[in-house]
Design an enzyme around this catalytic site. Structure first.
Site, PDB file in Angstrom:
ATOM      1  N   ASP A  96       0.845  -1.200   0.000  1.00 50.61           N
ATOM      2  CA  ASP A  96       0.000   0.000   0.000  1.00 50.61           C
ATOM      3  C   ASP A  96       0.876   1.245   0.000  1.00 50.61           C
ATOM      4  O   ASP A  96       1.905   1.297   0.665  1.00 50.61           O
ATOM      5  CB  ASP A  96      -0.910  -0.003   1.235  1.00 50.61           C
ATOM      6  N   ILE A 112       2.047   1.358  -6.728  1.00 48.58           N
ATOM      7  CA  ILE A 112       1.894   0.431  -7.868  1.00 48.58           C
ATOM      8  C   ILE A 112       2.206   1.097  -9.211  1.00 48.58           C
ATOM      9  O   ILE A 112       2.360   0.426 -10.220  1.00 48.58           O
ATOM     10  CB  ILE A 112       0.488  -0.234  -7.905  1.00 48.58           C
ATOM     11  N   THR A 170      -3.082   5.571 -11.144  1.00 50.42           N
ATOM     12  CA  THR A 170      -3.170   4.461 -10.181  1.00 50.42           C
ATOM     13  C   THR A 170      -4.019   3.311 -10.717  1.00 50.42           C
ATOM     14  O   THR A 170      -3.601   2.153 -10.697  1.00 50.42           O
ATOM     15  CB  THR A 170      -3.748   4.968  -8.841  1.00 50.42           C
ATOM     16  N   THR A 190     -15.688  -2.687  -9.543  1.00 48.06           N
ATOM     17  CA  THR A 190     -16.915  -2.047  -9.072  1.00 48.06           C
ATOM     18  C   THR A 190     -18.060  -2.245 -10.062  1.00 48.06           C
ATOM     19  O   THR A 190     -17.818  -2.412 -11.269  1.00 48.06           O
ATOM     20  CB  THR A 190     -16.649  -0.534  -8.888  1.00 48.06           C
ATOM     21  N   ASP A 191     -19.289  -2.148  -9.560  1.00 50.45           N
ATOM     22  CA  ASP A 191     -20.454  -2.197 -10.465  1.00 50.45           C
ATOM     23  C   ASP A 191     -20.573  -0.914 -11.287  1.00 50.45           C
ATOM     24  O   ASP A 191     -21.343  -0.866 -12.245  1.00 50.45           O
ATOM     25  CB  ASP A 191     -21.747  -2.441  -9.668  1.00 50.45           C
ATOM     26  N   GLU A 192     -19.803   0.128 -10.914  1.00 54.19           N
ATOM     27  CA  GLU A 192     -19.951   1.408 -11.611  1.00 54.19           C
ATOM     28  C   GLU A 192     -19.473   1.333 -13.064  1.00 54.19           C
ATOM     29  O   GLU A 192     -19.799   2.195 -13.870  1.00 54.19           O
ATOM     30  CB  GLU A 192     -19.233   2.531 -10.833  1.00 54.19           C
ATOM     31  N   TYR A 226     -13.695   8.012 -12.516  1.00 51.54           N
ATOM     32  CA  TYR A 226     -13.413   6.837 -11.665  1.00 51.54           C
ATOM     33  C   TYR A 226     -13.867   5.560 -12.362  1.00 51.54           C
ATOM     34  O   TYR A 226     -13.084   4.614 -12.525  1.00 51.54           O
ATOM     35  CB  TYR A 226     -14.110   6.990 -10.305  1.00 51.54           C
ATOM     36  N   LYS A 271     -11.722   2.313 -13.826  1.00 51.33           N
ATOM     37  CA  LYS A 271     -11.910   0.927 -13.365  1.00 51.33           C
ATOM     38  C   LYS A 271     -12.300   0.030 -14.545  1.00 51.33           C
ATOM     39  O   LYS A 271     -11.840  -1.113 -14.647  1.00 51.33           O
ATOM     40  CB  LYS A 271     -12.978   0.863 -12.271  1.00 51.33           C
ATOM     41  N   ASN A 281     -21.920  -0.751  -3.795  1.00 47.54           N
ATOM     42  CA  ASN A 281     -21.397   0.113  -2.726  1.00 47.54           C
ATOM     43  C   ASN A 281     -21.270  -0.647  -1.404  1.00 47.54           C
ATOM     44  O   ASN A 281     -22.213  -1.287  -0.971  1.00 47.54           O
ATOM     45  CB  ASN A 281     -22.349   1.296  -2.486  1.00 47.54           C
ATOM     46  N   ARG A 299     -28.477   3.501  -4.590  1.00 48.27           N
ATOM     47  CA  ARG A 299     -27.299   2.641  -4.493  1.00 48.27           C
ATOM     48  C   ARG A 299     -27.702   1.338  -3.815  1.00 48.27           C
ATOM     49  O   ARG A 299     -28.656   1.299  -3.029  1.00 48.27           O
ATOM     50  CB  ARG A 299     -26.178   3.331  -3.681  1.00 48.27           C
ATOM     51  N   TYR A 309     -17.148  21.189  -0.726  1.00 45.24           N
ATOM     52  CA  TYR A 309     -18.515  21.564  -0.364  1.00 45.24           C
ATOM     53  C   TYR A 309     -18.753  23.074  -0.302  1.00 45.24           C
ATOM     54  O   TYR A 309     -19.891  23.491  -0.182  1.00 45.24           O
ATOM     55  CB  TYR A 309     -18.909  20.898   0.959  1.00 45.24           C
TER      56      TYR A 309
END
Ligand code: NAD
Ligand code: TYD
Length: 350
Positions: A34, A61, A101, A131-133, A156, A160, A185, A220, A347
């Site tokens: 990591d 990595i 990355t 991911t399901d995304e 993102y 992926k 998620n 989600r 924000y």
């Protein structure tokens, strides 16, 4: 006897996977690789850090020389690859970091595996956690299956999706043994409070506004992180070479309903009058390219490997809230420093 490199083991899901493997497989050596970015925290693994079958290696990595060296010295039998930049909002601000990355880092690992595992593909395994995304967004009906076409919308999910394609390409081109899982998620302990559930718990506890993007109507499909780690364990050991599994909780929630539920739970836990915490709900500008709905069909995992979630959402959410309330020091540590700057930037204009 197996030596497994788990990448991203100091992050949210990775720490649960490392803990599970270290505890359940004393005969394996688990190497946690990591970089310790803002999302990586060795405090997540305090309880197993002295285990004789566990070792931590700090590294990036994206650094190919370092990765090659690590493969040469450790001669791992398998990789479970979770290291990634994982937050959609950060990917909108800085897409290139996600390419580096998530795409370049994954290809570096594939190349190192290819160089070191030539002639040994029957005894090695490259497990890519995704991911399901990657499937994009659903309308009101339907669910993602393993054959749903990829259609990513955020930097993102695009990164992926790209890394998933590379993993499959190494299976098809070089005959490497790979497996991929695409999960919905996650929620649970050690979740960095930039993501919806820990952010909402933290803000409610601190009496701060709880930002809801748009009208809060996005949906989600939430899964308890330890059930994800259990699915990874099963797939790693049992899946056929080249296979893909979807992992999900059959547990769809509109963001606004989920946040209201958290407010109710926290009113009770913090002895506040009913309805008090819900006053903190604040609607803010929507996320750009915000996917409307994710829902996973995990039938394949159930019928082929017998996996189903072990706890209900109500149980999991209560455990999670209790964990955050009992681990204020962890939360304060990870929300100090750079996170404060990120939070202000993210924000202030919404
Ligand atoms: P996270 O952001 O909590 O942790 C990521 C970890 O990777 C951190 O420990 C970080 O230090 C490490 N890392 C980042 N860049 C690195 C680099 N260049 N080199 C080495 N290490 C690096 O992420 P997470 O939520 O635990 O997700 C883990 C994996 O699971 C990711 O691949 C993500 O795409 C996938 N996933 C996450 C979810 C979710 O709900 N969180 C759902 C499905 C799939
Ligand atoms: P998140 O936890 O960032 O996961 P993902 O975008 O990968 O699904 O967000 C979950 C949902 O909650 C998503 O629809 C965006 C929304 N959201 C908010 O409404 N407010 C917030 O402050 C955050 C971080 C997310």
């Amino acid at each position: 006897m197996k030596k497994i490199i788990i990448t991203g083991g100091a992050g949210f899901i990775g720490s649960h996977v490392v803990r599970r493997f270290v505890r359940n497989y004393p005969e394996y050596t688990i190497i946690n690789l990591d970089k310790l970015t803002y999302a990586g925290n060795l405090a997540n693994l305090k309880d197993i850090e002295d285990a004789p079958n566990y070792k931590f290696v700090k590294g990036d990595i994206v650094d190919i020389d370092f990765i090659n060296q690590l493969f040469e010295t450790e001669q791992p039998d398998a990789i479970i690859h979770l290291a990634a930049e994982s937050h959609v909002d950060r990917s909108i601000t800085n897409p290139l970091e996600f390419v580096m990355t998530n795409v370049v880092g994954t290809v570096n690992l594939l190349n190192a595996a290819r160089n070191n595992w030539k002639g040994k593909y029957d005894k090695t395994r490259f497990y890519h956690v995704s991911t399901d995304e990657v499937y994009g967004t659903l309308g009101e009906d339907g669910m993602f299956t393993e054959t749903t076409a990829y259609d990513p919308h955020s930097p993102y999910s695009a990164s992926k999706a790209s890394s998933d394609h590379f993993v499959r390409a190494y299976q098809d081109t070089y005959g490497m043994d790979t497996v991929i899982s695409n999960c919905s998620n996650n929620y649970g302990s050690y979740h960095f409070p930039e993501k919806l559930i820990p952010l909402a718990i933290h803000n409610i506890q601190q009496n701060k506004p709880v930002p809801v993007y748009g009208k809060g109507e996005n949906i989600r499909d939430w899964l308890w992180v330890e059930d994800h780690a259990r699915a990874i364990d099963l797939i790693f050991h049992k899946a056929k070479s080249g296979s893909t599994y979807n992992i999900g909780g059959h547990n769809e929630w509109k963001n606004i309903d989920l946040i209201k539920l958290l407010c109710t739970i926290l009113d009770q836990k913090l002895n506040r009058p009913a309805g008090e915490s819900a006053k903190l709900i604040t609607f803010v500008t929507d996320r750009a390219g915000h996917d409307l709905r994710y829902a996973i069909d995990a039938t394949k995992l159930k019928t082929e490997l017998g996996w189903v979630p072990s706890i209900t959402f109500e149980e999991g959410l209560e455990k999670t809230v209790d964990w955050y309330l009992a681990n204020e020091a962890w939360l304060n540590d990870v929300t100090s420093g750079h996170y404060q700057d990120y939070y202000k930037e993210q924000y202030s204009n919404r």
